[in-house]
Motif scaffolding. Structure first.
Motif, PDB file in Angstrom:
ATOM      1  N   ALA A 125       0.857  -1.186   0.000  1.00  0.00           N
ATOM      2  CA  ALA A 125       0.000   0.000   0.000  1.00  0.00           C
ATOM      3  C   ALA A 125       0.893   1.236   0.000  1.00  0.00           C
ATOM      4  O   ALA A 125       1.882   1.295   0.722  1.00  0.00           O
ATOM      5  CB  ALA A 125      -0.893   0.000   1.224  1.00  0.00           C
ATOM      6  N   THR A 126       0.535   2.186  -0.829  1.00  0.00           N
ATOM      7  CA  THR A 126       1.208   3.481  -0.814  1.00  0.00           C
ATOM      8  C   THR A 126       0.130   4.519  -0.557  1.00  0.00           C
ATOM      9  O   THR A 126      -1.046   4.199  -0.540  1.00  0.00           O
ATOM     10  CB  THR A 126       1.917   3.774  -2.156  1.00  0.00           C
ATOM     11  OG1 THR A 126       0.928   3.932  -3.172  1.00  0.00           O
ATOM     12  CG2 THR A 126       2.880   2.659  -2.530  1.00  0.00           C
ATOM     13  N   VAL A 131       0.188  -1.308  -4.978  1.00  0.00           N
ATOM     14  CA  VAL A 131       1.203  -1.625  -5.980  1.00  0.00           C
ATOM     15  C   VAL A 131       1.431  -3.129  -6.013  1.00  0.00           C
ATOM     16  O   VAL A 131       1.610  -3.764  -4.967  1.00  0.00           O
ATOM     17  CB  VAL A 131       2.525  -0.893  -5.660  1.00  0.00           C
ATOM     18  CG1 VAL A 131       3.626  -1.293  -6.641  1.00  0.00           C
ATOM     19  CG2 VAL A 131       2.323   0.613  -5.671  1.00  0.00           C
ATOM     20  N   LEU A 132       1.411  -3.706  -7.237  1.00  0.00           N
ATOM     21  CA  LEU A 132       1.730  -5.116  -7.435  1.00  0.00           C
ATOM     22  C   LEU A 132       3.244  -5.287  -7.394  1.00  0.00           C
ATOM     23  O   LEU A 132       3.968  -4.555  -8.063  1.00  0.00           O
ATOM     24  CB  LEU A 132       1.237  -5.605  -8.804  1.00  0.00           C
ATOM     25  CG  LEU A 132      -0.258  -5.602  -9.071  1.00  0.00           C
ATOM     26  CD1 LEU A 132      -0.518  -5.829 -10.553  1.00  0.00           C
ATOM     27  CD2 LEU A 132      -0.936  -6.673  -8.236  1.00  0.00           C
ATOM     28  N   PRO A 144       1.740  -0.156 -10.494  1.00  0.00           N
ATOM     29  CA  PRO A 144       0.584   0.406  -9.784  1.00  0.00           C
ATOM     30  C   PRO A 144      -0.680  -0.397 -10.094  1.00  0.00           C
ATOM     31  O   PRO A 144      -0.965  -0.691 -11.255  1.00  0.00           O
ATOM     32  CB  PRO A 144       0.464   1.828 -10.337  1.00  0.00           C
ATOM     33  CG  PRO A 144       1.800   2.124 -10.937  1.00  0.00           C
ATOM     34  CD  PRO A 144       2.351   0.808 -11.405  1.00  0.00           C
ATOM     35  N   PHE A 145      -1.412  -0.766  -9.043  1.00  0.00           N
ATOM     36  CA  PHE A 145      -2.667  -1.485  -9.251  1.00  0.00           C
ATOM     37  C   PHE A 145      -3.778  -0.445  -9.416  1.00  0.00           C
ATOM     38  O   PHE A 145      -4.548  -0.164  -8.511  1.00  0.00           O
ATOM     39  CB  PHE A 145      -2.975  -2.439  -8.097  1.00  0.00           C
ATOM     40  CG  PHE A 145      -4.099  -3.377  -8.419  1.00  0.00           C
ATOM     41  CD1 PHE A 145      -3.884  -4.487  -9.197  1.00  0.00           C
ATOM     42  CD2 PHE A 145      -5.390  -3.129  -7.973  1.00  0.00           C
ATOM     43  CE1 PHE A 145      -4.908  -5.357  -9.522  1.00  0.00           C
ATOM     44  CE2 PHE A 145      -6.427  -3.979  -8.286  1.00  0.00           C
ATOM     45  CZ  PHE A 145      -6.183  -5.089  -9.063  1.00  0.00           C
TER      46      PHE A 145
END
Length: 169
Positions: A125-126, A131-132, A144-145
């Motif tokens: 998590a950002t 983010v994958l 980025p997801f």
């Protein structure tokens, strides 16, 4: 997706009182939702046990819980550090275009042109988005997801995620 896969939801971090209550760290959102997912499967280095009907409340800035059958502080102390896991099958179905991270882990990642980028190791998590973390042998990619610009499709039947991503990046 494996419905019997164990999902980590939190852990026991300390004791509360003398009647066997414990302090919890919950990673559910909202954090009190942890009590909705039962039974808990607790495991330490020396013990493993299933608890049905655990209940609790907010206490100060944290959460406290009563583990069924644990009646005193000494019994509760044995569970400090235990991870709280539940079977994947007890979690509700995600809404359309929502995913549990655990369901994405292990999926192949391919570009819209069919180039293989590897498999999803985990997600992070950002502040902006999830983010994958994609691993292909020695190469690691952070993608980025974000559905639309980057993530074009998630296909659980084919066990893959299609992304618009430069394989050289």
């Amino acid at each position: 997706m494996t419905e019997d896969r164990l999902i980590l939801l939190g852990r026991i971090v300390g004791l509360y009182g003398v009647q066997g209550w414990v302090r919890l760290e919950s990673w559910t959102e909202p954090r009190m939702q942890i009590f909705s997912y039962q039974p808990w499967l607790l495991k330490t280095a020396s013990a493993e046990r299933e608890f049905r009907g655990s209940h609790g409340r907010e206490q100060g800035k944290g959460i406290v819980a009563q583990l069924p059958g644990v009646a005193d502080r000494d019994e509760a102390a044995a569970w400090i550090g235990a991870e709280i896991r539940v079977r994947r099958s007890v979690l509700p179905r995600p809404k359309q275009d929502e995913y549990y991270w655990v369901d994405l882990e292990g999926l192949a990642v391919v570009t819209v042109d069919g180039a293989s980028l590897g498999t999803v190791s985990h997600l992070i998590a950002t502040g902006a988005n999830d983010v994958l973390f994609v691993v292909d042998g020695e190469k690691e990619r952070l993608i980025p997801f974000v559905t639309g610009p980057f993530v074009k499709a998630v296909d659980f039947d084919a066990r893959r995620i299609v992304v618009d991503w430069d394989p050289e990046f």
